[in-house]
Design an enzyme around this catalytic site. Structure first.
Site, PDB file in Angstrom:
ATOM      1  N   GLY A 141      -4.445  -4.370  -3.841  1.00  0.00           N
ATOM      2  CA  GLY A 141      -5.442  -3.334  -4.125  1.00  0.00           C
ATOM      3  C   GLY A 141      -4.677  -2.097  -4.537  1.00  0.00           C
ATOM      4  CG  HIS A 142      -1.970  -2.229  -7.042  1.00  0.00           C
ATOM      5  ND1 HIS A 142      -1.156  -2.908  -7.904  1.00  0.00           N
ATOM      6  CD2 HIS A 142      -1.660  -2.682  -5.802  1.00  0.00           C
ATOM      7  CE1 HIS A 142      -0.379  -3.723  -7.200  1.00  0.00           C
ATOM      8  NE2 HIS A 142      -0.679  -3.614  -5.929  1.00  0.00           N
ATOM      9  CB  THR A 152       1.713 -12.186   0.662  1.00  0.00           C
ATOM     10  OG1 THR A 152       0.699 -12.766  -0.142  1.00  0.00           O
ATOM     11  CG2 THR A 152       2.923 -11.796  -0.187  1.00  0.00           C
ATOM     12  CB  THR A 154      -9.825  -6.383   3.611  1.00  0.00           C
ATOM     13  OG1 THR A 154      -8.738  -5.625   4.149  1.00  0.00           O
ATOM     14  CG2 THR A 154      -9.288  -7.628   2.920  1.00  0.00           C
ATOM     15  N   GLY A 155     -10.786  -3.115   3.225  1.00  0.00           N
ATOM     16  CA  GLY A 155     -11.356  -1.987   3.971  1.00  0.00           C
ATOM     17  C   GLY A 155     -10.904  -1.910   5.419  1.00  0.00           C
ATOM     18  CG  ASP A 187      -1.869  -1.192   1.201  1.00  0.00           C
ATOM     19  OD1 ASP A 187      -2.220  -1.661   0.102  1.00  0.00           O
ATOM     20  OD2 ASP A 187      -2.215  -1.677   2.295  1.00  0.00           O
ATOM     21  CE  LYS A 204       0.825  10.078  -8.124  1.00  0.00           C
ATOM     22  NZ  LYS A 204       0.797  11.402  -7.583  1.00  0.00           N
TER      23      LYS A 204
HETATM   24  P1  GDP Z   1      -0.703   0.262  -3.598  1.00  0.00           P
HETATM   25  O1  GDP Z   1      -1.307  -0.994  -3.126  1.00  0.00           O
HETATM   26  O2  GDP Z   1       0.769   0.327  -3.329  1.00  0.00           O
HETATM   27  O3  GDP Z   1      -1.029   0.592  -5.027  1.00  0.00           O
HETATM   28  O4  GDP Z   1      -1.339   1.433  -2.704  1.00  0.00           O
HETATM   29  P2  GDP Z   1      -2.903   1.583  -2.337  1.00  0.00           P
HETATM   30  O5  GDP Z   1      -3.629   2.024  -3.537  1.00  0.00           O
HETATM   31  O6  GDP Z   1      -3.398   0.372  -1.629  1.00  0.00           O
HETATM   32  O7  GDP Z   1      -2.820   2.711  -1.237  1.00  0.00           O
HETATM   33  C1  GDP Z   1      -2.240   3.945  -1.480  1.00  0.00           C
HETATM   34  C2  GDP Z   1      -3.317   5.027  -1.252  1.00  0.00           C
HETATM   35  O8  GDP Z   1      -2.678   6.294  -1.190  1.00  0.00           O
HETATM   36  C3  GDP Z   1      -4.317   5.125  -2.375  1.00  0.00           C
HETATM   37  O9  GDP Z   1      -5.564   5.492  -1.842  1.00  0.00           O
HETATM   38  C4  GDP Z   1      -3.770   6.244  -3.257  1.00  0.00           C
HETATM   39  O10 GDP Z   1      -4.789   6.936  -3.963  1.00  0.00           O
HETATM   40  C5  GDP Z   1      -3.155   7.134  -2.215  1.00  0.00           C
HETATM   41  N1  GDP Z   1      -1.978   7.893  -2.674  1.00  0.00           N
HETATM   42  C6  GDP Z   1      -0.993   7.532  -3.534  1.00  0.00           C
HETATM   43  N2  GDP Z   1      -0.050   8.491  -3.598  1.00  0.00           N
HETATM   44  C7  GDP Z   1      -0.443   9.476  -2.761  1.00  0.00           C
HETATM   45  C8  GDP Z   1       0.124  10.722  -2.354  1.00  0.00           C
HETATM   46  O11 GDP Z   1       1.213  11.104  -2.770  1.00  0.00           O
HETATM   47  N3  GDP Z   1      -0.571  11.456  -1.453  1.00  0.00           N
HETATM   48  C9  GDP Z   1      -1.768  11.063  -0.938  1.00  0.00           C
HETATM   49  N4  GDP Z   1      -2.355  11.828  -0.048  1.00  0.00           N
HETATM   50  N5  GDP Z   1      -2.330   9.884  -1.287  1.00  0.00           N
HETATM   51  C10 GDP Z   1      -1.664   9.106  -2.174  1.00  0.00           C
HETATM   52  P1  IMO Z   2      -0.860  -4.231  -2.253  1.00  0.00           P
HETATM   53  O1  IMO Z   2      -0.375  -4.796  -3.562  1.00  0.00           O
HETATM   54  C1  IMO Z   2      -1.022  -4.594   2.082  1.00  0.00           C
HETATM   55  C2  IMO Z   2      -1.086  -8.651   3.706  1.00  0.00           C
HETATM   56  C3  IMO Z   2      -2.342  -9.098   4.423  1.00  0.00           C
HETATM   57  C4  IMO Z   2      -1.743 -10.060   5.434  1.00  0.00           C
HETATM   58  C5  IMO Z   2      -0.613 -10.717   4.661  1.00  0.00           C
HETATM   59  C6  IMO Z   2      -0.989 -12.061   4.025  1.00  0.00           C
HETATM   60  O2  IMO Z   2      -2.150  -3.510  -2.335  1.00  0.00           O
HETATM   61  O3  IMO Z   2       0.229  -3.457  -1.578  1.00  0.00           O
HETATM   62  P2  IMO Z   2      -2.483 -12.741   1.935  1.00  0.00           P
HETATM   63  O4  IMO Z   2      -3.927 -12.538   1.665  1.00  0.00           O
HETATM   64  O5  IMO Z   2      -1.573 -12.167   0.897  1.00  0.00           O
HETATM   65  O6  IMO Z   2      -2.132 -14.171   2.229  1.00  0.00           O
HETATM   66  O7  IMO Z   2      -2.206 -11.931   3.321  1.00  0.00           O
HETATM   67  O8  IMO Z   2      -0.275  -9.807   3.614  1.00  0.00           O
HETATM   68  N1  IMO Z   2      -1.291  -8.157   2.324  1.00  0.00           N
HETATM   69  C7  IMO Z   2      -1.220  -6.874   1.991  1.00  0.00           C
HETATM   70  N2  IMO Z   2      -1.061  -5.766   2.750  1.00  0.00           N
HETATM   71  N3  IMO Z   2      -1.111  -4.485   0.742  1.00  0.00           N
HETATM   72  C8  IMO Z   2      -1.237  -5.585  -0.034  1.00  0.00           C
HETATM   73  O9  IMO Z   2      -1.180  -5.533  -1.376  1.00  0.00           O
HETATM   74  C9  IMO Z   2      -1.348  -6.840   0.588  1.00  0.00           C
HETATM   75  N4  IMO Z   2      -1.510  -8.101   0.124  1.00  0.00           N
HETATM   76  C10 IMO Z   2      -1.452  -8.891   1.196  1.00  0.00           C
HETATM   77  O10 IMO Z   2      -3.004  -8.019   5.031  1.00  0.00           O
HETATM   78  O11 IMO Z   2      -1.154  -9.327   6.483  1.00  0.00           O
HETATM   79 MG    MG Z   3      -2.823  -1.630  -1.856  1.00  0.00          MG
END
Ligand code: GDP
Ligand code: IMO
Ligand code: MG
Length: 440
Positions: free
Chosen positions: A40-41, A237, A299-300, A13, A18
Site C-alpha cells: 500500500g503505497h 512476506t 488493511t487499515g 510502510d 511518496k
Molecule cells: P510505503 O508502503 O512505504 O509507500 O508507505 P505507506 O504509504 O504505507 O505509509 C507511509 C505513510 O506516511 C503514508 O501515509 C504517507 O503519506 C506518510 N508519509 C510519507 N512521508 C512522510 C513524512 O515525511 N512525514 C509524514 N508525516 N508522513 C509521511
Molecule cells: P508496503 O509495500 C507493511 C506484512 C503483513 C504480514 C507479512 C506477510 O506497503 O510497505 P503477506 O500478505 O505479504 O503474505 O503478509 O508482511 N506486509 C506488509 N507490512 N507494508 C507492506 O507493504 C506489507 N506487505 C506485507 O502485514 O505481517
Molecule cells: Mg505501505
C-alpha cells in the site's frame, strides 16, 4: 544515466510511495519487481490521497512507463480496480503500463486458503490475506498460472482445472465446500481480454530501454525485514523484497543497478505478527501511532510502533548495499523531549555482534538505547536543510555515523514539497534538473 532502486529498510510502510513519486520525473521508467497488492503505497498530490497497491508509484506522472515484473504476483481484479480508481481521478494508464507474462496470477483459491490458514492454524503470520503467499507457493511448486497463460485459453483451462482439483483437497481439510473450476475459467477468460493490452516482455523491453540510455527507477514493496530469505522468518512476506530481488524479478543483470536508496522511517513500525525488538509498549508507542497516523494502507490495521533500531538498519544496509538513506517522517518526532535510538542488542547478558539470524534469539534480544534530547519543533514541512533545528541535524548525523551512510533525502511531510534533497549525495545518481521542487 543511472538506474536507482528505492526500497524499504524496515518492516514496510517507510514511505516508498511518496519517494518513488517524488523521484519519478528524473527517470523514464518505474519498475516494480516483487510482491502484489499486499503493498500500500500512499502518495499525496494537490492534497489528494492516492493509495497504490499493484501499479508502480510513477503512474501519477504523465509520459512515464510503469512496469510490473515477473517477480510480482497479480490479482487481475485488484489491477482492474486500481486502473478504474486512477481513471476516476483523470489518470489513463492504457499506454504506460506493461505487465510481464511471467508474473504469476493470484486466483480465488489462493486468497481463500490463506484466510482459512490464518484463521485456523497455530502459526498466525498476520498476513494481508491477499493470497500472496499461496500464489508464490504455486510458483515454486511449478503449478502456478502465469499472466502469459491468460493468452492461451486451452492451457488456462487445463491449469485451472488441475489446480482446483488439488486445492479442493486442502479446502476439505479446512472443512470447506469444494470449488468449481468452470466459473473461475470463465472469469479469468474475461480478465484475459482486459489484461491483454498490457502483457509484454518486460525484460526485453528494459534491455532496449537500457540501450537507449533511458534511466530506470526500481520500486520495492514491503521492506528488508519482510524478505522471505533475510527477514524475520516466518513472519515475512513470500518474495525477495531486498535489492537481490530486482534482477530476478525483472529479468535484468546486476550491472543495471547503480545504487540503492534505502527508505527509513525515523522510528519503526510493523504490521502483523513477529519479533520487533524496539516496539514501544508504553505511551510512546501510542504517541507514534497517533502522531504518525500509523494505520495500514492496505488493511487499515493499527501498526505496531517503536523506536529507531540501528542494529536492524545496519543489517538492512548490508543486505541491500545501501550507502544512502532516505529519512522519512522525522516530523512525527517534533515536540518530543527525548528520542531513543537502539544501538545494540544484548542476549543472555552478552552484546550481539549483529542482527541475529535465529528468531528465538531475536525474540529475547534486549535493545540498548541511546537517548538523545529532542529538538523541539520545526522539522514538519521544511524544505531546506538550513532551516532545520540544530538538534535534528545532530540526529541526522547520529544516524549517518551509526549506519555509515549518508542521508540523501529527508522527507518532512506527506506532500512532494515537504522534502529536502541533499544534492551532494544525489549528484550523478538522480538528474536533479529534472525534479521540480515546486510541484505540489
Ligand atoms: P510505503 O508502503 O512505504 O509507500 O508507505 P505507506 O504509504 O504505507 O505509509 C507511509 C505513510 O506516511 C503514508 O501515509 C504517507 O503519506 C506518510 N508519509 C510519507 N512521508 C512522510 C513524512 O515525511 N512525514 C509524514 N508525516 N508522513 C509521511
Ligand atoms: P508496503 O509495500 C507493511 C506484512 C503483513 C504480514 C507479512 C506477510 O506497503 O510497505 P503477506 O500478505 O505479504 O503474505 O503478509 O508482511 N506486509 C506488509 N507490512 N507494508 C507492506 O507493504 C506489507 N506487505 C506485507 O502485514 O505481517
Ligand atoms: Mg505501505
Amino acid at each position: 544515466m543511472s538506474n536507482v532502486a528505492v526500497i524499504g529498510m524496515q518492516w514496510g510502510d517507510e514511505g516508498k510511495g511518496k519517494i518513488t513519486d517524488l523521484l519519478t520525473p528524473a527517470f523514464d521508467i518505474v519498475a516494480r519487481y516483487q510482491g502484489g497488492h499486499n503493498a500500500g503505497h500512499t502518495i499525496y498530490v494537490d492534497g489528494r490521497k492516492v493509495i497504490l497497491h499493484l501499479i508502480p508509484s510513477g503512474v501519477l506522472h504523465s509520459g512515464k512507463l510503469c512496469l510490473m515484473g515477473n517477480g510480482m504476483v497479480i490479482n487481475p481484479e485488484a489491477f482492474l480496480q486500481e486502473k478504474k480508481a486512477l481513471e476516476e481521478i483523470g489518470i489513463d494508464i492504457q499506454d504506460n503500463i506493461l505487465i510481464s507474462p511471467n508474473a504469476h496470477l493470484i486466483l480465488p483459491y489462493h486468497t481463500e486458503i490463506e484466510s482459512l490458514r490464518e484463521e485456523q492454524s497455530d502459526l498466525k503470520i498476520g498476513t494481508t490475506c491477499r493470497g500472496i503467499g499461496p500464489a508464490y507457493v504455486d510458483k515454486a511448486d511449478r503449478l502456478g498460472i502465469k499472466v502469459g497463460d491468460l493468452l492461451n485459453p486451452e492451457l488456462l483451462r487445463t491449469k485451472i482445472e488441475h489446480n482446483v482439483r488439488e486445492k479442493n483437497v486442502l479446502l476439505a481439510h479446512y472443512g470447506k465446500e469444494p470449488l468449481e473450476a468452470e466459473p473461475i475459467v470463465r472469469q479469468f477468460s474475461e480478465y484475459a481480454e482486459q489484461l491483454r493490452p498490457y502483457i509484454r516482455d518486460v525484460s526485453f523491453f528494459l534491455d532496449n530501454a537500457f540501450r537507449e540510455g533511458r534511466p530506470v527507477l526500481y520500486e520495492g514493496a514491503q521492506g528488508a525485514l519482510l524478505d522471505v530469505d533475510h527477514g524475520t522468518y516466518p513472519f515475512v512476506t513470500s518474495s525477495n523484497s531486498t535489492a537481490g530481488g530486482i534482477c530476478s524479478g525483472l529479468g535484468i543483470g546486476p550491472d543495471k543497478l547503480d545504487a540503492v536508496l534505502g527508505v527509513c522511517k525515523a522510528y519503526t513500525t510493523r504490521v502483523g505478527e513477529g519479533p520487533f525488538p524496539t516496539e514501544a509498549f508504553d505511551q510512546w508507542g501510542e504517541y507514534l501511532r497517533d502522531h504518525g497516523q500509523e494505520y495500514g494502507s492496505t488493511t487499515g490495521r493499527p501498526r505496531r510502533c517503536g523506536w529507531l533500531d540501528a542494529v536492524q538498519l545496519a543489517y538492512a544496509c548490508r543486505l541491500n548495499g545501501v550507502k544512502r538513506i532516505i529519512l522519512t517522517k522525522p516530523d512525527v518526532l517534533d515536540g518530543l523531549e527525548e528520542i531513543k535510538v537502539c544501538v545494540d542488542y544484548t542476549y543472555k547478558g552478552e552484546t550481539l555482534p549483529s542482527f541475529p539470524m535465529e528468531s528465538w534469539v531475536l525474540e529475547k534480544a534486549e535493545p540498548r538505547y541511546r537517548t538523545v534530547k529532542g529538538w523541539g519543533t520545526g522539522v514538519a514541512g521544511q524544505s531546506a536543510w538550513d532551516d532545520l533545528p540544530q538538534g535534528f541535524r545532530d540526529y541526522v548525523k547520529l544516524i549517518e555515523d551509526l549506519l555509515e551512510v549518508k542521508v540523501a533525502i529527508i522527507s518532512t511531510g506527506v506532500g512532494r514539497r515537504d522534502t529536502i534533497l541533499m544534492e551532494d549525495h544525489l549528484r550523478g545518481l538522480v538528474d536533479l534538473s529534472r525534479l521540480d521542487p515546486a510541484a505540489a
